[in-house]
Design an enzyme around this catalytic site. Structure first.
Site, PDB file in Angstrom:
ATOM      1  N   GLU A   1     -70.106  86.876  18.543  1.00 47.61           N
ATOM      2  CA  GLU A   1     -70.364  85.464  18.819  1.00 47.61           C
ATOM      3  C   GLU A   1     -71.669  85.259  19.590  1.00 47.61           C
ATOM      4  O   GLU A   1     -72.472  84.397  19.246  1.00 47.61           O
ATOM      5  CB  GLU A   1     -69.183  84.871  19.600  1.00 47.61           C
ATOM      6  CG  GLU A   1     -67.881  84.886  18.817  1.00 47.61           C
ATOM      7  CD  GLU A   1     -66.650  85.210  19.646  1.00 47.61           C
ATOM      8  OE1 GLU A   1     -65.578  85.414  19.041  1.00 47.61           O
ATOM      9  OE2 GLU A   1     -66.755  85.268  20.885  1.00 47.61           O
TER      10      GLU A   1
ATOM     11  N   THR B   1     -60.626  84.850   8.364  1.00 48.25           N
ATOM     12  CA  THR B   1     -59.857  83.741   8.955  1.00 48.25           C
ATOM     13  C   THR B   1     -59.340  82.811   7.851  1.00 48.25           C
ATOM     14  O   THR B   1     -60.104  82.313   7.026  1.00 48.25           O
ATOM     15  CB  THR B   1     -60.735  82.953   9.944  1.00 48.25           C
ATOM     16  OG1 THR B   1     -61.449  83.867  10.760  1.00 48.25           O
ATOM     17  CG2 THR B   1     -59.882  82.030  10.800  1.00 48.25           C
TER      18      THR B   1
ATOM     19  N   GLY C   1     -66.765  86.503  12.112  1.00 50.40           N
ATOM     20  CA  GLY C   1     -66.972  87.932  12.308  1.00 50.40           C
ATOM     21  C   GLY C   1     -66.186  88.763  11.314  1.00 50.40           C
ATOM     22  O   GLY C   1     -66.750  89.597  10.600  1.00 50.40           O
ATOM     23  N   SER C   2     -64.902  88.489  11.221  1.00 49.93           N
ATOM     24  CA  SER C   2     -64.038  89.284  10.348  1.00 49.93           C
ATOM     25  C   SER C   2     -64.208  88.901   8.880  1.00 49.93           C
ATOM     26  O   SER C   2     -63.967  89.708   7.986  1.00 49.93           O
ATOM     27  CB  SER C   2     -62.575  89.076  10.732  1.00 49.93           C
ATOM     28  OG  SER C   2     -62.173  87.749  10.419  1.00 49.93           O
ATOM     29  N   GLY C   3     -64.574  87.638   8.634  1.00 51.04           N
ATOM     30  CA  GLY C   3     -64.654  87.163   7.248  1.00 51.04           C
ATOM     31  C   GLY C   3     -63.289  86.982   6.609  1.00 51.04           C
ATOM     32  O   GLY C   3     -63.173  86.872   5.390  1.00 51.04           O
TER      33      GLY C   3
END
Lengths: 199, 199, 199, 199
Positions: A166, A97, A93-95
């Site tokens: 997700e 991690t 989602g955040s890109g």
């Protein structure tokens, strides 16, 4: 009159949210992803992702295996060496991690093709990617009210952290499976034959 | 006029299916499950399931951990000895998967409390369970038509195998998380503190 | 005079124990296992085992993959349907672990070939097996004394539970890898090519 | 005269190699690691590692759990947020594995204590570490001859890639468990109580 239970209310609200999010996905991005997966049919596909995004990726990987693809999941025992012929599908989602971006960097080094499914097309992950499929996370709605006028707790508490991303990606990827089955002429009966029996 | 892409059509159809399935879950079963989880707050909770049901279970386990529960997942390195104080939540559409039923049997032997989430309340798994939450799998609809009147491939190919069960349980359990947060007075900010950072 | 540290003393004692255990393995059983693995080269190999025996099995599976075998590990995402052509290698000291025996039973039903590595040739697992390789667990030595005459705690505390079995199987299977490499004319350089890079 | 089988010869050669490697570990490093683990008894311990080093780490984690430690394994479902009170034990022969170094970097950021078990005290991993335990990998011996004077294939093929490191660390860490048990007054019977039953 019996009111709907809170759990069911939240479910309906989540489902509406997912529906809205999937409608915003760019059809060009969807079609390109489908074609890229089909093009990888003779090669290896590796799914990358951690936490709940990782589980969504594994659920997708399992179906790709049922469809006859040569698919692997990062972090498991049997993970092959990647080459420039291979496809890496990354879900984040955040890109941002840490390990996911690090692994995408390695895949980039060996010139594997990278498809990123992320909410952030300007993230470090997306920069590594050859293709990006943008799936939004939280919608704009911040408060809703239930049938009796009580304020629900707001989406942060009804769908905390990456929940909307997700779930949206899970439903989206299962729909991609449906399109892959149609395009490849694969039917459910074919999947049953590849379903693990000793589990 | 531009028609909706097949992937989006299938998504909408899947979401409608999930919504219908969740409405059929018995509110009494939902409330009992929520109370049972809250009662296990000082003890251990073990999630059991294989394949895609296993991933859905892990996604739920992760959120339970974020909520502060002492939760474990079968098949991973750190899995504790169960006792009669502990809670085992088992996810299996068919309720017949060999290893899942075998593990539920062991949990039964040590008198752990067993909650089964399954489509089949008369399955071997359900027999071991103290509580059953019935989540239907495939709905009755066998054929649908798209906006241009083409027959879609039928639900078997649009949502093959356990897809509808797995997605419905995933959304349902995320809604249970929302209720647990509300009942326990936990907010998203609390979850952030327990979110893994070194991944 | 500086004495050896306790950790090193225990290591030497463990290594001597492993050496003794491996000498007791039947050469006929070893050769048959090697030939069975080579014969499975065109088919699938599935490794079964839980806990530390499962990790030993995964370490072996990884090397088999490096050797070019088509190998899978139970409990991971990508686990295929087994057939009568396939080979299942099961590692269990006791030969009684519930899920392992249950999975071996399923493999037996589809007539996969089963090789059991176990201390107990009369266990439920061994009964399902087509071939058994007996690797003893605890040796007979119950007490040893260190260089200063202090009694060490006895093997139960120096190598608790299945430690001697697990370590012996790990070293034994790495030696099987060496023999497979020699028989198949595979060299380390070939393994490097199949070693995962994106990890 | 019956000669020893090749598998057993390689086993003996591997065991001798492990014995030699463990003797070269610095006792100061061993004692410091043991004390650091004991000091972490009230906090969290996270095991990091990929591939076969990861399995060795999981086998150690399982025993730490049996000893009553609050231990986690990277890459599994339930992995907690780390803080400055926590201990991270990283296993990597090369000390350069991309994701492992990335995760160690995150642990460093939150000021967790890092113990690195590696062959390379000058690696990127070792730089992040508060403590390093050097476990050599390949020994110097490049060729050995069997009982009939045939040249064995050389250690590269008898113990390819990280085999000697991984096996040495596995035996070493099981010996650390023995010392922890002695120092903490824990006996095998205590471990049995914490051994998973539903597997």
């Amino acid at each position: 009159m019996r009111t709907m239970s809170f759990v069911k209310e939240v479910s309906q609200w989540i489902l509406a949210g997912i529906g809205g999010i999937i409608q915003t996905i760019d059809d060009v991005e969807i079609n390109r992803m489908v074609e890229t997966i089909i093009a990888a049919r003779e090669n290896k596909i590796l799914l990358l992702g951690t936490g709940r995004s990782g589980f969504v990726g594994r659920a997708f990987a399992l179906r790709l295996m049922h469809l006859g693809f040569n698919v692997y999941v990062s972090g498991e025992t049997i993970t092959p060496a990647l080459s420039s012929d291979d496809l890496v599908i990354v879900i984040s989602g955040s890109g941002t991690t840490t390990t996911v971006v690090a692994q995408a960097g390695v895949a980039k080094d060996v010139k594997s093709k990278i498809v990123a499914v992320t909410s952030h097309p300007d993230s470090p992950l997306a920069e590594y990617a050859d293709e990006v499929v943008v799936v939004k996370g939280r919608s704009k709605i911040d408060q809703i009210f239930d049938y009796e006028g009580r304020q629900l707790a707001g989406e942060y508490d009804n769908a905390p952290l990456g929940t909307m991303f997700e779930l949206s990606v899970m439903v989206f990827l299962d729909s991609v499976i449906a399109e892959l089955m149609q395009k490849l002429g694969i039917h459910e009966i074919d999947l049953r034959r590849r379903h693990a029996n000793a589990e």
